[in-house]
Scaffold this active site. Structure first.
Site, PDB file in Angstrom:
ATOM      1  N   ARG A 104       0.887  -1.171   0.000  1.00 47.16           N
ATOM      2  CA  ARG A 104       0.000   0.000   0.000  1.00 47.16           C
ATOM      3  C   ARG A 104       0.925   1.221   0.000  1.00 47.16           C
ATOM      4  NH1 ARG A 104      -5.315   1.474   3.469  1.00 47.16           N
ATOM      5  NH2 ARG A 104      -6.109   0.072   1.876  1.00 47.16           N
ATOM      6  N   HIS A 131      -7.378   0.678  -6.410  1.00 47.04           N
ATOM      7  CA  HIS A 131      -7.595  -0.143  -5.203  1.00 47.04           C
ATOM      8  C   HIS A 131      -8.316  -1.429  -5.630  1.00 47.04           C
ATOM      9  CE1 HIS A 131      -7.852  -1.270  -1.151  1.00 47.04           C
ATOM     10  NE2 HIS A 131      -8.768  -0.440  -0.688  1.00 47.04           N
ATOM     11  N   GLN A 134     -10.268  -3.968  -3.166  1.00 44.77           N
ATOM     12  CA  GLN A 134     -11.594  -3.546  -2.698  1.00 44.77           C
ATOM     13  C   GLN A 134     -12.674  -3.938  -3.693  1.00 44.77           C
ATOM     14  OE1 GLN A 134     -12.312  -1.811   0.375  1.00 44.77           O
ATOM     15  NE2 GLN A 134     -14.341  -2.494  -0.231  1.00 44.77           N
ATOM     16  N   ASP A 219     -17.106   7.399  -1.755  1.00 44.26           N
ATOM     17  CA  ASP A 219     -15.853   7.319  -0.997  1.00 44.26           C
ATOM     18  C   ASP A 219     -15.597   8.710  -0.404  1.00 44.26           C
ATOM     19  OD1 ASP A 219     -13.401   6.462  -0.015  1.00 44.26           O
ATOM     20  OD2 ASP A 219     -12.400   6.373  -1.962  1.00 44.26           O
ATOM     21  N   CYS A 259     -16.163   1.790   0.634  1.00 46.73           N
ATOM     22  CA  CYS A 259     -15.009   0.964   1.024  1.00 46.73           C
ATOM     23  C   CYS A 259     -14.639   1.153   2.495  1.00 46.73           C
ATOM     24  CB  CYS A 259     -13.824   1.253   0.109  1.00 46.73           C
ATOM     25  SG  CYS A 259     -13.243   2.960   0.193  1.00 46.73           S
ATOM     26  N   ARG A 287     -13.603  -8.473   2.241  1.00 51.17           N
ATOM     27  CA  ARG A 287     -12.185  -8.249   1.940  1.00 51.17           C
ATOM     28  C   ARG A 287     -11.402  -9.520   2.307  1.00 51.17           C
ATOM     29  NH1 ARG A 287     -10.110  -3.143   1.748  1.00 51.17           N
ATOM     30  NH2 ARG A 287      -8.263  -4.261   1.015  1.00 51.17           N
TER      31      ARG A 287
END
Ligand code: CP
Ligand code: NVA
Length: 303
Positions: A104, A131, A134, A219, A259, A287
């Site tokens: 990340r 991402h 996700q 988001d 997310c 996840r």
């Protein structure tokens, strides 16, 4: 032979992605039934985090434990990664010891460079641009609630950010219609709009955008690394809050996803996550299952 990586959804074929979603659902059932499955016994996942995380860290670590393997959390604060050891060197060294690496970070080019020099699979666990992990969880969640997402209408609300970019890729890979609704100056990159024009369109009018939507997603307004833009962004995005009333204006079977972490009172109303159409807790749990399917696929292959 060079290893398979998962830097964006484009790294896997449509068939492979479809397989991962089904496998994630299967692994979830196996776990619920108490069935032990340890395909990664003796294997180790290196986890490099240059940004904060709750879900990603815990889901990868727990997934490796459940699979009989181990994981190592690496932060730049206490490794040579934070003291300017070149990425190429870190990739070469770490990949001679561990069996897969998850990163990340900020610039997407860092993940790409790391993968170029790694002998083992590299997973993008969020970069400034994408991402993809996700999205595996989101598509799994939609599939569990509503069946295939193919042909459905999905509306992305707000910032044309890393999550939005991955949704654009997902629209093409899973064959759904994506409408992006946000303010001017925060659109997703032109290059992606052009590339995915067959599946993605822009609609500034949020109420119009959500008509007939089967899934609404949003988001935060300021992503990690954009904290100093928070006030400016709050102004620009003020009209793009997702509320219960907005869900009422969509398809009668609409679902809402985020997310997380979410900012109540900003991109979502205070009560939105209490609405039964919001499936964010299943989304967060998935996840774990979706990434287990990914780890198994990259490290051992299809089942
Ligand atoms: N959604 C997500 O990636 O959460 P974390 O930042 O907590 O990992
Ligand atoms: N767009 C957000 C996603 C967090 C999971 C960020 O990059 O901060």
């Amino acid at each position: 032979m060079s290893p398979r990586h998962f830097l964006t959804l484009r790294d896997l074929s449509k068939e492979e992605l479809g397989y991962l979603i089904q496998r994630a659902i299967e692994l979830k059932t196996m776990l619920r039934n108490g069935q032990r499955h340890e395909p990664l016994r003796g294997k180790t996942l290196g986890m490099i985090f240059e940004k904060a995380s709750t879900r990603t860290r815990v889901s990868f670590e727990t997934g490796m434990t459940q699979f009989g393997g181990a994981s190592i959390f690496l932060s730049p604060r206490d490794t040579q990664l934070g003291r300017c050891e070149p990425i190429e060197t870190s990739a070469r060294v770490l990949s001679r010891m561990v069996d897969a690496i998850m990163i990340r970070t900020f610039e997407h080019s860092k993940v790409e460079l790391f993968a170029e020099y790694s002998q083992v699979p590299v997973i993008n666990a969020l970069s400034d641009d994408y991402h993809p992990c996700q999205l595996l969880a989101d598509i799994q969640t939609f599939t569990e609630y509503r069946g295939s997402i193919k042909g459905k209408k999905v509306v992305w609300v707000g910032d044309g950010n890393n999550m939005c970019n991955s949704y654009m890729e997902a629209a093409a890979q899973f064959d759904f219609e994506l409408v992006v609704s946000g303010p001017e100056n925060y659109d997703p990159p032109q290059a992606l709009q052009k590339e995915f024009a067959s599946h993605v369109s822009l609609e500034r009018d949020l109420n119009k955008a959500v008509e007939g939507a089967h899934l609404i997603v949003t988001d935060v307004w300021a992503s990690m690394g954009q904290e100093e833009e928070q006030a400016k962004r709050a102004k620009a995005f003020a009209e793009y809050q997702v509320t219960r009333e907005l869900l009422d204006a969509a398809h009668e079977e609409v679902l809402f996803m985020h997310c997380l972490p979410a900012h109540r009172g900003e991109e979502i109303s205070h009560d939105l996550l209490d609405d039964p159409r919001a499936v964010v807790w299943d989304e967060a749990e998935n996840r774990l299952h979706a990434q287990k399917a990914l780890l198994e696929f990259l490290m051992v292959g299809n089942h």
